[in-house]
Design a protein around this motif. Structure first.
Motif, PDB file in Angstrom:
ATOM      1  N   VAL A 288      33.174  31.762  -1.497  1.00  0.00           N
ATOM      2  CA  VAL A 288      33.664  31.438  -0.110  1.00  0.00           C
ATOM      3  C   VAL A 288      32.384  31.112   0.118  1.00  0.00           C
ATOM      4  O   VAL A 288      31.232  31.325   0.329  1.00  0.00           O
ATOM      5  CB  VAL A 288      34.257  33.432   0.042  1.00  0.00           C
ATOM      6  N   ILE A 289      33.216  30.441   1.585  1.00  0.00           N
ATOM      7  CA  ILE A 289      32.276  30.315   2.732  1.00  0.00           C
ATOM      8  C   ILE A 289      32.868  30.710   4.339  1.00  0.00           C
ATOM      9  O   ILE A 289      33.365  29.672   4.487  1.00  0.00           O
ATOM     10  CB  ILE A 289      31.967  28.169   2.632  1.00  0.00           C
ATOM     11  N   ALA A 290      32.034  31.373   4.327  1.00  0.00           N
ATOM     12  CA  ALA A 290      32.370  31.998   5.562  1.00  0.00           C
ATOM     13  C   ALA A 290      31.010  31.717   6.713  1.00  0.00           C
ATOM     14  O   ALA A 290      30.478  31.783   6.530  1.00  0.00           O
ATOM     15  CB  ALA A 290      31.835  34.093   5.169  1.00  0.00           C
ATOM     16  N   GLU A 291      32.189  31.454   7.683  1.00  0.00           N
ATOM     17  CA  GLU A 291      31.569  30.861   8.800  1.00  0.00           C
ATOM     18  C   GLU A 291      31.359  32.021   9.762  1.00  0.00           C
ATOM     19  O   GLU A 291      30.256  31.505  10.493  1.00  0.00           O
ATOM     20  CB  GLU A 291      33.045  30.547   9.617  1.00  0.00           C
ATOM     21  N   THR A 292      31.907  33.182   9.131  1.00  0.00           N
ATOM     22  CA  THR A 292      31.050  34.844  10.720  1.00  0.00           C
ATOM     23  C   THR A 292      30.567  35.272   9.634  1.00  0.00           C
ATOM     24  O   THR A 292      30.678  35.840   8.345  1.00  0.00           O
ATOM     25  CB  THR A 292      32.198  34.704  11.575  1.00  0.00           C
ATOM     26  N   ARG A 293      29.969  36.207  10.585  1.00  0.00           N
ATOM     27  CA  ARG A 293      29.485  37.198   9.318  1.00  0.00           C
ATOM     28  C   ARG A 293      31.313  38.071   9.334  1.00  0.00           C
ATOM     29  O   ARG A 293      30.718  39.064   8.062  1.00  0.00           O
ATOM     30  CB  ARG A 293      29.023  38.630   9.991  1.00  0.00           C
TER      31      ARG A 293
ATOM     32  N   ALA B 151      34.528  40.309   5.402  1.00  0.00           N
ATOM     33  CA  ALA B 151      35.765  40.672   4.445  1.00  0.00           C
ATOM     34  C   ALA B 151      35.283  40.329   3.246  1.00  0.00           C
ATOM     35  O   ALA B 151      36.413  40.696   1.803  1.00  0.00           O
ATOM     36  CB  ALA B 151      36.698  40.148   5.371  1.00  0.00           C
ATOM     37  N   ALA B 152      34.844  38.850   2.991  1.00  0.00           N
ATOM     38  CA  ALA B 152      35.212  38.416   0.988  1.00  0.00           C
ATOM     39  C   ALA B 152      34.412  39.429  -0.189  1.00  0.00           C
ATOM     40  O   ALA B 152      34.587  39.075  -0.725  1.00  0.00           O
ATOM     41  CB  ALA B 152      34.794  36.633   1.553  1.00  0.00           C
ATOM     42  N   LEU B 153      33.569  39.512   0.942  1.00  0.00           N
ATOM     43  CA  LEU B 153      32.553  41.122  -0.006  1.00  0.00           C
ATOM     44  C   LEU B 153      33.396  42.038   0.232  1.00  0.00           C
ATOM     45  O   LEU B 153      32.925  42.568  -1.866  1.00  0.00           O
ATOM     46  CB  LEU B 153      31.144  41.290   0.347  1.00  0.00           C
ATOM     47  N   LEU B 154      33.885  42.201   0.935  1.00  0.00           N
ATOM     48  CA  LEU B 154      35.173  42.956   0.576  1.00  0.00           C
ATOM     49  C   LEU B 154      36.753  43.334  -0.884  1.00  0.00           C
ATOM     50  O   LEU B 154      36.335  44.015  -1.033  1.00  0.00           O
ATOM     51  CB  LEU B 154      36.303  44.388   1.508  1.00  0.00           C
TER      52      LEU B 154
END
Length: 421
Positions: free
Chosen positions: A149-154, A159-162
């Motif tokens: 996952v490439i997450a643009e925001t914190r 959410a991706a870690l969850l």
């Protein structure tokens, strides 16, 4: 061993080898059945695979997908003196564990992104503080190409870690690697090794996002072309020197020699090529374009690799560019619509090749049986011509419940147009 588009491409090329008298595919697919005898074997039942090989005097086993390699099938076959193309379970950790590979890069001085390995949600949230957006989050284990996952925001990263620690990717997400984001263009480089010798085996560029313009979620790959002109001969030499050779030497020195194909996912940064990740098998759909270009005897090469004789063979690729377009079932990658009818029509009339990736026969009719269903592959003197030929073949296929990207190779097509001015 295998049933996807990668395996169909390998079977198609192996069947052309003068040294290949008989070819089996397990479990195979309707496309592979044109080149091989399909047999129902469970790759996780090592005893059954060994018994089949012994009773059919099989000289070489080629393991297509990553899961049986990570499961140690190559070790079980070699223990019975059956030549096998593919790394040992210990060496397959290069793909089976992102953290393993990052640590190896650190020990061997291989250029890659900075990273932290985390084993819990709390630890990962704390580690995020050491990075800046965009955040790169990777499930450590095998997740069928979808665990990045490439997450643009914190907030997106949280959410991706969850999701990851919450079980979205099963055991693969029990550990999560957080990496710094690398700027540049991606490319893939392939090399065969028998643990000592190294044989360069071509380059390609894949298209991971599901939608045109690189939009939407990551997939297993929606198309590819080979060679990748951005990976110049000078850059290929640098990749061999700084990434591939140190990997092979370190694996050998640490008692886990690597035998098979090394598939290096690269980021071409301003500071030079850096390793994104390794795969321990051919890419899918990169394998399809490599096999369309390969002019050498694949069975001879793979057997030499398996037997530690890689210096005795070479690999010659034609000058043509090959490009493949993935036809996927509607709903892919989340919930593909299986069961849709497929009519290949005259797709192969102009010299294109349709590799089956997720198909089956039902009452004699071809239907979709997976997310990525077909790999429509064509060649041409450059990317522009190969793209045109591939999409002509795509448009000859009637697959109402399927879709594809319409821009595979478009960046290189634009560069070719610019150079032609």
């Amino acid at each position: 061993m295998g049933s996807g588009g990668r395996e169909h491409a390998l079977a198609w090329k192996l069947a052309q080898s003068p040294s290949c008298a008989k070819l089996f595919a397990s479990p195979g697919n309707p496309g592979m059945a044109q080149d091989a005898e399909c047999v129902a074997l469970d790759a996780s039942d090592h005893a059954a695979v060994i018994a089949f090989c012994q009773s059919n005097a099989v000289d070489l086993v080629v393991i297509g997908p990553e899961a049986p390699l990570v499961d140690g099938l190559a070790d079980s076959l070699r223990a019975q003196n059956i030549a096998t193309f593919g790394p040992s379970q210990a060496a397959a950790q290069l793909e089976g564990s992102k953290g393993f590979t990052k640590d190896l890069c650190l020990r061997a001085g291989i250029p890659t992104a900075g990273y932290v390995r985390t084993n819990s949600l709390d630890e990962a949230q704390e580690a995020l503080l050491g990075f800046v957006a965009p955040y790169v989050l990777k499930a450590d284990g095998l997740a069928a190409g979808k665990g990045v996952v490439i997450a643009e925001t914190r907030e997106e990263a949280e959410a991706a870690l969850l999701d990851m620690f919450g079980g979205k990717f099963g055991e693969a997400g029990a550990e999560v690697v957080i990496e710094e984001f690398m700027q540049g263009e991606e490319a893939s480089f392939f090399a065969l090794t028998d643990g000592t010798a190294i044989l360069p085996f071509g380059s390609a560029q894949d298209h991971k996002r599901v939608g045109d313009g690189d939009t939407g979620p990551n997939t297993g790959g929606m198309g590819a072309y080979s060679p990748a002109p951005v990976l110049t001969p000078e850059l290929e030499a640098q990749v061999l020197r700084e990434i591939i050779e140190p990997t092979v030497a370190t694996m050998r020195a640490e008692g886990t020699p690597y035998s098979g194909v090394l598939y290096a996912g690269l980021m071409l940064t301003e500071a030079g090529p850096k390793l994104i990740e390794y795969n321990c098998r051919f890419g899918d759909p990169e394998c399809q374009v490599l096999m369309m270009r390969l002019e050498s005897d694949l069975a001879e090469i793979m057997l030499a690799c398996a037997e530690g004789r890689l210096t005795e063979v070479g690999a010659h690729f034609g000058t043509q560019t090959a490009l493949t377009v993935v036809l996927a079932a509607n709903g892919y990658p989340e919930a593909p619509d299986k069961g849709g009818s497929i009519d290949l029509g005259g797709a192969e009339a102009g010299g294109a090749k349709v590799f089956h990736a997720g198909t089956k026969l039902a009452d004699g009719a071809l239907i979709a049986n997976g997310g990525r269903v077909l790999n429509v592959t064509a060649t041409g003197p450059n990317v522009t011509a190969a793209q045109e030929a591939a999409y002509r073949a795509v448009d000859a296929i009637n697959f109402p419940t399927g879709f594809c990207r319409r821009d595979i190779g478009q960046k290189e097509v634009a560069r070719e147009a610019e150079r032609a001015k």
